[in-house]
Design a protein around this motif. Structure first.
Motif, short mmCIF file in Angstrom:
data_model
loop_
_atom_site.label_atom_id
_atom_site.label_comp_id
_atom_site.label_asym_id
_atom_site.label_seq_id
_atom_site.Cartn_x
_atom_site.Cartn_y
_atom_site.Cartn_z
N THR A 25 0.83 -1.21 0.00
CA THR A 25 0.00 0.00 0.00
C THR A 25 0.87 1.26 0.00
N LYS A 26 1.98 1.24 0.74
CA LYS A 26 2.88 2.38 0.73
C LYS A 26 3.52 2.58 -0.63
N ARG A 27 3.83 1.49 -1.31
CA ARG A 27 4.38 1.62 -2.67
C ARG A 27 3.36 2.26 -3.60
N LEU A 28 2.11 1.82 -3.47
CA LEU A 28 1.06 2.44 -4.28
C LEU A 28 0.83 3.90 -3.88
N GLY A 29 1.13 4.21 -2.61
CA GLY A 29 0.93 5.58 -2.14
C GLY A 29 1.86 6.59 -2.76
N ARG A 30 2.92 6.13 -3.42
CA ARG A 30 3.81 7.07 -4.11
C ARG A 30 3.12 7.71 -5.31
N LYS A 31 2.13 7.01 -5.85
CA LYS A 31 1.41 7.53 -7.01
C LYS A 31 -0.03 7.89 -6.70
N SER A 32 -0.52 7.44 -5.57
CA SER A 32 -1.93 7.68 -5.24
C SER A 32 -2.02 8.24 -3.81
N ASP A 33 -2.64 9.39 -3.68
CA ASP A 33 -2.84 9.98 -2.36
C ASP A 33 -3.81 9.13 -1.52
N LEU A 34 -4.77 8.49 -2.19
CA LEU A 34 -5.71 7.65 -1.47
C LEU A 34 -5.00 6.47 -0.82
N ALA A 35 -4.09 5.81 -1.56
CA ALA A 35 -3.35 4.68 -1.00
C ALA A 35 -2.43 5.13 0.13
N ALA A 36 -1.81 6.29 -0.01
CA ALA A 36 -0.93 6.79 1.05
C ALA A 36 -1.72 7.07 2.32
N ASP A 37 -2.88 7.70 2.18
CA ASP A 37 -3.72 7.96 3.34
C ASP A 37 -4.22 6.67 3.96
N LEU A 38 -4.55 5.69 3.12
CA LEU A 38 -5.00 4.39 3.62
C LEU A 38 -3.89 3.69 4.41
N ALA A 39 -2.64 3.77 3.91
CA ALA A 39 -1.52 3.15 4.62
C ALA A 39 -1.28 3.79 5.97
N ARG A 40 -1.48 5.10 6.08
CA ARG A 40 -1.26 5.79 7.34
C ARG A 40 -2.40 5.55 8.33
N THR A 41 -3.63 5.57 7.85
CA THR A 41 -4.78 5.56 8.75
C THR A 41 -5.22 4.15 9.13
N ALA A 42 -5.21 3.24 8.18
CA ALA A 42 -5.80 1.92 8.42
C ALA A 42 -4.80 0.88 8.88
N HIS A 43 -3.52 1.22 9.01
CA HIS A 43 -2.53 0.19 9.35
C HIS A 43 -2.75 -0.37 10.75
N LYS A 44 -2.87 0.48 11.74
CA LYS A 44 -3.01 0.00 13.12
C LYS A 44 -4.32 -0.75 13.35
N ALA A 82 -14.58 -4.66 18.45
CA ALA A 82 -14.13 -3.27 18.59
C ALA A 82 -13.06 -2.93 17.56
N ALA A 83 -12.11 -3.86 17.33
CA ALA A 83 -11.06 -3.61 16.34
C ALA A 83 -11.63 -3.53 14.93
N PHE A 84 -12.58 -4.40 14.63
CA PHE A 84 -13.20 -4.36 13.30
C PHE A 84 -13.97 -3.06 13.08
N ALA A 85 -14.67 -2.59 14.12
CA ALA A 85 -15.36 -1.30 14.01
C ALA A 85 -14.36 -0.16 13.80
N TRP A 86 -13.22 -0.23 14.47
CA TRP A 86 -12.15 0.75 14.27
C TRP A 86 -11.67 0.72 12.84
N LEU A 87 -11.53 -0.48 12.27
CA LEU A 87 -11.07 -0.61 10.89
C LEU A 87 -12.09 -0.04 9.90
N VAL A 88 -13.38 -0.32 10.13
CA VAL A 88 -14.43 0.22 9.25
C VAL A 88 -14.45 1.75 9.33
N ALA A 89 -14.34 2.29 10.53
CA ALA A 89 -14.32 3.74 10.68
C ALA A 89 -13.11 4.35 9.98
N ALA A 90 -11.97 3.66 10.05
CA ALA A 90 -10.77 4.17 9.37
C ALA A 90 -10.98 4.20 7.86
#
Length: 386
Positions: A25-44, A82-90
């Motif tokens: 996802t981080k590799r894709l984030g070099r070309k896509s802002d959506l992928a970069a934001d997804l890698a930062r927000t949804a990783h944890k 709870a973790a799955f709800a956190w993931l959906v919200a992310a």
């Protein structure tokens, strides 16, 4: 020991899988802002969800009966929900951030963008609240005792809802007012408004209150129901471009055309002017002075304010440098200043024209009016009671 090794192996496999997906996802984030934001927000949240799921499945598959097995598995289920709800919200927040980044508001003619931003912000708040409520409901339903009470709870839901509605009437009114504002276009984020005698910008619009940034950086907080129950001015509802005036009082001897040329030169030489309206008119000519009104236009309210101040400054400077005789004058008749006060207060001799100053005396018509308004000369006798 076998169960412990299985749990450790499951955790390691889950971490490895999440790490690989995060790297991709981080590799894709070099070309896509959506992928970069997804890698930062949804990783944890994704890591927590996968680890809990792996532990739960390993215990169910390998571990036999051990003390507290049901309690451990129940706790893992709650943590997984709870973790799955956190993931959906992310995921939802990432999509909303991508939409807001695509429809930026720091551009000219941003009416549709500000409307979209307001609606997205409202949807985000509603989504997060809905996810939290659903998660709590699902967690509570994992307890057998609460599932057994479900029928009675649903049966009494009508009474509870009525009591809650009466207790939270003001809050619910603000919530529905916030939804109405978000989807009716009555007011949007970054709209310029005049409310409670203050001129400012809509800084934040929530389900319960609206924050207005006053021009001097103060904040005016109002309930959302205020904007659905009271009148207010919205300068940018249909367009961000606005009109404004700058007024100057001058003498009757002022030459108007040179001032019109100066106004045109001021507008054309300023980046604040949007090229639409530049008019100088005489709006009043009473009280010994002439009032000039310069009507100008700008792309937004802040630019208009600065343009009005600039126009007023240039007109005042032009009049002082080129038409000093056009400055406002106060005229007074000084011819009778040397005469004695008693003489100036002496009544004028009465002549034939004195009748023209009377309404109810001094002539046939005046005497007739006096009789009409004065009533009969003799009192009317009152007849005796029979």
């Amino acid at each position: 020991m076998k169960a412990l090794l299985a749990v450790v192996a499951a955790i390691g496999l889950a971490i490895l899988l999440v790490s690989v997906l995060h790297w991709l996802t981080k590799r894709l984030g070099r070309k896509s802002d959506l992928a970069a934001d997804l890698a930062r927000t949804a990783h944890k949240p994704f890591l927590a969800t996968m680890v809990l799921f792996a532990i739960q499945q390993a215990l169910r598959a390998v571990a036999g009966d051990f003390p507290g097995r049901e309690g451990v598995l129940h706790a893992l289920v709650i943590c997984f929900i709870a973790a799955f709800a956190w993931l959906v919200a992310a995921f939802v927040l990432v999509l909303e951030d991508a939409a807001l980044a695509h429809w930026r508001t720091d551009v000219e003619n941003n009416l549709r963008r500000r409307r979209f931003k307001t609606q997205i912000v409202m949807i985000r708040r509603i989504t997060v609240a809905t996810i939290v409520v659903l998660t709590l409901g699902v967690v509570l339903m994992t307890f057998p005792g609460i599932r057994a009470l479900g029928a009675s709870v649903l049966a009494s839901a009508g009474i509870v809802s009525v009591i809650a509605a009466l207790a939270a009437q003001s809050t619910l009114g603000n919530v529905f007012a916030g939804l109405q504002l978000a989807f009716s276009d009555a007011v949007r984020v970054d709209d310029v408004v005049v409310v409670e005698g203050e001129w400012g910008r809509i800084e934040e619009l929530t389900l319960t209150y609206v924050a207005v940034q006053i021009w001097d950086d103060r904040r005016l907080l109002l309930p959302t129901s205020y904007f659905t129950s009271k009148p207010f001015q919205n300068w940018t509802r249909s367009s961000s471009a606005v009109l404004g005036t700058a007024e100057v009082d001058v003498d009757w001897s002022t030459a108007i055309e040179p001032l019109r040329e100066e106004l045109r030169a001021t507008c054309e030489g300023s980046q604040l002017w949007d090229g639409r309206v530049c008019v100088l008119q005489v709006t009043e000519a009473v009280g010994g002075m002439v009032r000039l009104r310069a009507l100008v236009s700008a792309n937004d309210a802040p630019s208009l304010w600065d343009l009005r101040c600039l126009v007023r400054e240039r007109l005042v400077t032009f009049i002082w440098e080129n038409q000093r005789t056009a400055l406002p004058r106060y005229r007074a008749d000084m011819a009778n200043v040397t005469r004695p006060v008693a003489e100036t207060l002496r009544p004028a001799p009465r002549g034939d024209s004195d009748d023209d100053a009377r309404v109810f005396s001094g002539g046939a018509d005046a005497d007739e009016r006096a009789v009409t308004f004065g009533g009969p000369e003799e009192p009317v006798p009152v007849p005796a009671n029979r």
